[in-house]
Scaffold this active site. Structure first.
Site, PDB file in Angstrom:
ATOM      1  N   ASP A 224       0.877  -1.171   0.000  1.00  0.00           N
ATOM      2  CA  ASP A 224       0.000   0.000   0.000  1.00  0.00           C
ATOM      3  C   ASP A 224       0.910   1.215   0.000  1.00  0.00           C
ATOM      4  O   ASP A 224       1.755   1.365   0.891  1.00  0.00           O
ATOM      5  CB  ASP A 224      -0.869   0.025   1.263  1.00  0.00           C
ATOM      6  CG  ASP A 224      -1.919  -1.091   1.274  1.00  0.00           C
ATOM      7  OD1 ASP A 224      -2.059  -1.779   0.256  1.00  0.00           O
ATOM      8  OD2 ASP A 224      -2.593  -1.252   2.302  1.00  0.00           O
ATOM      9  N   ASP A 379     -13.327  -3.702  -1.077  1.00  0.00           N
ATOM     10  CA  ASP A 379     -13.020  -3.319   0.311  1.00  0.00           C
ATOM     11  C   ASP A 379     -14.293  -3.440   1.155  1.00  0.00           C
ATOM     12  O   ASP A 379     -14.914  -2.430   1.492  1.00  0.00           O
ATOM     13  CB  ASP A 379     -12.517  -1.863   0.360  1.00  0.00           C
ATOM     14  CG  ASP A 379     -11.248  -1.666  -0.460  1.00  0.00           C
ATOM     15  OD1 ASP A 379     -10.322  -2.473  -0.315  1.00  0.00           O
ATOM     16  OD2 ASP A 379     -11.194  -0.698  -1.240  1.00  0.00           O
TER      17      ASP A 379
HETATM   18  O1  1PR Z   1     -10.567   2.928  -4.966  1.00  0.00           O
HETATM   19  O2  1PR Z   1      -9.722   2.358  -7.212  1.00  0.00           O
HETATM   20  O3  1PR Z   1      -8.783   4.305  -5.987  1.00  0.00           O
HETATM   21  O4  1PR Z   1      -8.308   1.997  -5.292  1.00  0.00           O
HETATM   22  C1  1PR Z   1      -7.743   2.229  -4.039  1.00  0.00           C
HETATM   23  C2  1PR Z   1      -7.111   0.974  -3.585  1.00  0.00           C
HETATM   24  O5  1PR Z   1      -6.404   1.254  -2.396  1.00  0.00           O
HETATM   25  C3  1PR Z   1      -8.104  -0.125  -3.288  1.00  0.00           C
HETATM   26  O6  1PR Z   1      -7.647  -1.317  -3.851  1.00  0.00           O
HETATM   27  C4  1PR Z   1      -8.122  -0.239  -1.768  1.00  0.00           C
HETATM   28  O7  1PR Z   1      -8.184  -1.580  -1.358  1.00  0.00           O
HETATM   29  C5  1PR Z   1      -6.782   0.346  -1.378  1.00  0.00           C
HETATM   30  N1  1PR Z   1      -6.828   1.102  -0.136  1.00  0.00           N
HETATM   31  C6  1PR Z   1      -7.398   2.312   0.048  1.00  0.00           C
HETATM   32  N2  1PR Z   1      -7.215   2.699   1.324  1.00  0.00           N
HETATM   33  C7  1PR Z   1      -6.533   1.756   1.950  1.00  0.00           C
HETATM   34  C8  1PR Z   1      -6.099   1.765   3.346  1.00  0.00           C
HETATM   35  O8  1PR Z   1      -5.529   0.793   3.852  1.00  0.00           O
HETATM   36  N3  1PR Z   1      -6.362   2.850   4.031  1.00  0.00           N
HETATM   37  N4  1PR Z   1      -5.613  -0.368   1.268  1.00  0.00           N
HETATM   38  C9  1PR Z   1      -6.276   0.745   1.026  1.00  0.00           C
HETATM   39  C10 1PR Z   1      -6.157  -1.516   1.259  1.00  0.00           C
HETATM   40  C11 1PR Z   1      -5.840  -3.609   1.812  1.00  0.00           C
HETATM   41  C12 1PR Z   1      -4.942  -4.628   1.336  1.00  0.00           C
HETATM   42  C13 1PR Z   1      -3.932  -4.980   2.390  1.00  0.00           C
HETATM   43  C14 1PR Z   1      -4.471  -6.290   2.883  1.00  0.00           C
HETATM   44  C15 1PR Z   1      -3.486  -7.147   3.595  1.00  0.00           C
HETATM   45  N5  1PR Z   1      -5.246  -2.338   1.753  1.00  0.00           N
HETATM   46  O9  1PR Z   1      -4.413  -4.375   0.130  1.00  0.00           O
HETATM   47  O10 1PR Z   1      -2.716  -4.970   1.806  1.00  0.00           O
HETATM   48  O11 1PR Z   1      -5.575  -6.022   3.732  1.00  0.00           O
HETATM   49  O12 1PR Z   1      -3.087  -6.559   4.762  1.00  0.00           O
HETATM   50  P1  1PR Z   1      -2.591  -7.435   5.981  1.00  0.00           P
HETATM   51  O13 1PR Z   1      -1.916  -8.634   5.406  1.00  0.00           O
HETATM   52  O14 1PR Z   1      -1.593  -6.549   6.683  1.00  0.00           O
HETATM   53  O15 1PR Z   1      -3.777  -7.758   6.798  1.00  0.00           O
HETATM   54  P2  1PR Z   1      -9.405   2.950  -5.861  1.00  0.00           P
END
Ligand code: 1PR
Length: 524
Positions: A224, A379
């Site tokens: 991320d 999400d």
């Molecule tokens: O909505 O098309 O602009 O895409 C934004 C992207 O960014 C989406 O894929 C969304 O999942 C991601 N995203 C947005 N905000 C966050 C955040 O964390 N605040 N990350 C985010 C999402 C989730 C996973 C993470 C897993 C594994 N992160 O990708 O890596 O949950 O984590 P873990 O193994 O530590 O539990 P758009």
């Protein structure tokens, strides 16, 4: 110098990077004469069969390409570059192929996820120089919904099993073509390409050979990425999507370096999510493009990039389509793009009107780059209800009761990185996106993200049972047993983790070591 046929449809960056890594200077073919003058030619095909043949015809490449293929000079075709050699394809009925190998290209008719995505083995049928130094039990990266079906066995070089046996490479004299992507197949793929480039190497049959071959479950490292308070682009990690600690964005490293480390550790794929791109124009200053460019020079496994893929008006009033944004990412080295927020809005529209707007980003990008290039990142978070019919959504019975003792829940989709819940459930979203042309689902879970409590198996089963495209389980991995659990208790094709890898609690190598002999994986 090696000539590369780029008909402008997709990611040739990774092929160029692989060839350059092997010491070659690559010349991109600009016209028919360049093809006729070439000593060696590589043809990486992308997109659909019909559009590929159409573009080759439009650019007047068919005559020179056929002449080149008949000349006996070395040729390497990849994916559609293999399929182009055949008479035609079920993907585009009535469109003639190059007709170098008699036979047709057929769609997979299997009871398994299609596209066939991931690392699978090969059964070698003929000696070839491309196998020098290989044991024969290596796995290579495939991503396709169609496979070639030659009329005779004569030129079959390798076969692979996926539901049934299909031809995964051919060799006819100096013409070699593979359905798999050597440029995305790590060290084994680079070795195979190096063998192709050195025409003096001896033709051999490797010692080992799996029978049947098996598709590996994939382990994906996710980064991320966002800018921190100092304006630096960093890899961060949230706790249920909250990436701040004491007001500061957590900084877990630099994207290019971390991606390189995970490649060396044996990651089967790497995903970058630009997590704040929903509010910033993703191409502004283009830092993610630079990250992709640099990463793809050293990382020879598939790269996915997500964040901000949607139509956008920049500050000068210029409208960028989602397709244009995606195109920039593909040009910089991405193999797949992932769409999050925009997918939810598109599906809302479909549910409201009964049809998708003709210009929706999922369909548009899938048409040009192929379904396999479009991942939908979901999400969702749990919403508990008292009874299964309490809401007009896909409700599941859960073994994890809610705060009020509820035994039912649905999974609400969110947009803008979990900031805004919408009236769509994750199962419906996945189903509709599949119909619109998506090739894979990246299934996050806000409740589990960063908790180390393991994957939400109930969510994964609910979505996996509703679609026939591959599902990547994400969020919550805390130790090696969680990967075993997700692969044995759900049908997920891949498992993605972030926190445990970034914090060095568990390495990808340790995950694979634990899974070895329990689950089919690509050994490190
Ligand atoms: O909505 O098309 O602009 O895409 C934004 C992207 O960014 C989406 O894929 C969304 O999942 C991601 N995203 C947005 N905000 C966050 C955040 O964390 N605040 N990350 C985010 C999402 C989730 C996973 C993470 C897993 C594994 N992160 O990708 O890596 O949950 O984590 P873990 O193994 O530590 O539990 P758009």
């Amino acid at each position: 110098m090696i000539a590369l046929l780029d008909y402008g449809a997709g990611n040739v960056r990774s092929v160029i990077n692989a060839l350059e890594r092997l010491g070659e200077t690559v010349q991109i073919v600009a016209n028919g004469d360049d093809i006729l003058q070439a000593d060696r030619l590589v043809f990486p095909g992308v997109g659909g069969f019909g559009s590929m043949m159409h573009t080759l015809r439009e650019k007047n490449f068919i005559g020179p390409l056929t002449a080149y293929l008949q000349s006996g000079r070395p040729f390497f075709g990849i994916c559609l570059g293999l399929q182009a050699l055949f008479d035609g394809s079920e993907e585009a009925p009535g469109v003639a192929g190059l007709g170098i190998i008699p036979g047709q290209v057929k769609r997979f008719t299997v009871d398994l996820a299609v596209p066939h995505i991931g690392w699978n083995g090969i059964k070698v049928r003929q000696p070839s120089r491309i196998f020098n130094g290989l044991h024969g039990d290596e796995k290579f990266y495939f991503v396709h919904s169609y496979h070639v079906a030659p009329e005779t066995e004569e030129w079959v070089l390798t076969a692979t099993d996926y539901g049934y046996e299909f031809v995964s490479a051919i060799q006819k004299g100096n013409i070699i073509a593979t359905q798999f992507h050597p440029e995305k197949s790590g060290k084994a793929g680079l070795a195979l390409l190096a063998n192709f480039l050195d025409t003096t190497r001896e033709a051999i049959i490797p010692a080992a050979g799996p029978d049947p071959t098996r598709l590996a479950k994939r382990i994906i490292a996710c980064l991320d990425v966002r800018t921190n308070n100092l304006g630096d682009l960093v890899v961060t990690k949230g706790d249920q999507y909250d990436v701040r600690e004491n007001g500061e964005v957590r900084n877990l490293g630099k994207p290019v370096q971390l991606a390189g480390r995970y490649y060396e550790e044996g990651a089967d794929e790497i995903t970058f999510l630009n997590i704040t791109a929903f509010r910033d124009f993703p191409l502004k200053d283009m830092p993610m493009l630079k990250v992709l460019e640099l990463t793809s020079k050293n990382v020879f496994v598939p790269l996915t990039i997500g964040g901000g893929i949607r139509d956008y008006k920049d500050k000068d009033g210029r409208l960028w389509s989602a397709l244009e944004v995606a195109a920039e990412y593909f040009r910089s080295g991405a193999d797949k793009i992932s769409i999050g927020s925009d997918a939810v809005l598109i599906v809302e529209d479909v549910l409201k009107t009964g049809q998708a707007a003709g210009m929706n980003s999922i369909g548009q990008i899938a048409r040009v780059y192929g379904n396999q290039a479009v991942v939908i990142s979901i999400d969702p978070r749990r919403v508990y209800v008292k009874t299964p019919d309490a809401v007009n959504h896909h409700v599941i019975e859960t073994t994890i009761p809610g705060p009020g003792g509820e035994h039912y829940c649905w999974y609400q989709c969110t947009i803008k990185g979990g900031r805004e819940g919408r009236d769509v459930d994750a199962v419906t979203l996945a189903k509709v996106c599949e119909q619109l042309g998506a090739g894979e689902i990246l299934l996050n879970c806000i409740d589990r993200d960063g908790t180390n409590r393991g994957f939400d198996l109930e969510l994964i089963n609910a979505v996996k049972n509703a679609v026939s495209i591959p599902v990547i389980a994400s969020s919550g991995a805390g130790d090696v047993t969680h990967f075993h659990e997700v692969f044995t208790r759900t049908g997920a094709e891949a498992a993605l983790a972030a926190g445990i890898f970034h914090r060095k609690e568990v390495s990808i190598g340790e995950v694979k070591k634990y899974l070895q002999d329990k689950v089919e994986i690509r050994p490190v």
